[in-house]
Design a protein around this motif. Structure first.
Motif, PDB file in Angstrom:
ATOM      1  N   GLU A  18      -4.372   1.942  30.910  1.00 38.73           N
ATOM      2  CA  GLU A  18      -4.133   3.378  30.942  1.00 38.73           C
ATOM      3  C   GLU A  18      -5.282   4.098  30.254  1.00 38.73           C
ATOM      4  N   SER A  36      -2.363   6.403  34.704  1.00 41.78           N
ATOM      5  CA  SER A  36      -1.779   5.056  34.745  1.00 41.78           C
ATOM      6  C   SER A  36      -1.873   4.523  36.164  1.00 41.78           C
ATOM      7  N   GLN A  39       0.642   0.275  34.841  1.00 44.07           N
ATOM      8  CA  GLN A  39       0.874  -0.095  33.447  1.00 44.07           C
ATOM      9  C   GLN A  39       2.295   0.266  33.007  1.00 44.07           C
TER      10      GLN A  39
END
Length: 110
Positions: A18, A36, A39
């Motif tokens: 991230e 993201s 994740q």
């Protein structure tokens, strides 16, 4: 002079981790863009911050899990306010596209 940016252009590569970009930092408020791609927060970890958090999904899909067992699916345009010390984690983000979050962290004035 003003510095203009687009939160959805030139996204960083989030395939391996991230990416957190701090946009504004002030004693009572902090604004971050988070990108993201697949994740999640480990099952044993919880976010438990002393700040309130307002978060919205600008692009993509995600799911938040809470200590009480509830879950919240978030998609483009969804937003939620999490009071300070609300234990939560990211239980899923779309692995096939970037999920772009905008998070505003703020404190009560003291």
């Amino acid at each position: 002079m003003f510095k203009q940016n687009n939160l959805l252009e030139n996204l960083p590569n989030a395939r391996n981790a991230e990416v957190f970009d701090e946009i504004v930092k002030h004693p009572f408020v902090r604004i971050e863009r988070i990108v993201s791609r697949g994740q999640t927060t480990p099952d044993t970890d919880w976010y438990d911050q002393d700040e309130h958090e307002w978060v919205t999904v600008l692009e993509g899909h995600a799911e938040l899990a809470f200590e009480d067992g509830s879950r919240l699916t978030m998609r483009k345009g969804d937003q939620v306010t999490l009071p300070a010390n609300t234990k939560h984690r990211v239980s899923w983000t779309d692995p096939d596209q970037e999920t772009v979050w905008l998070a505003v962290f703020y404190r009560d004035k003291k």
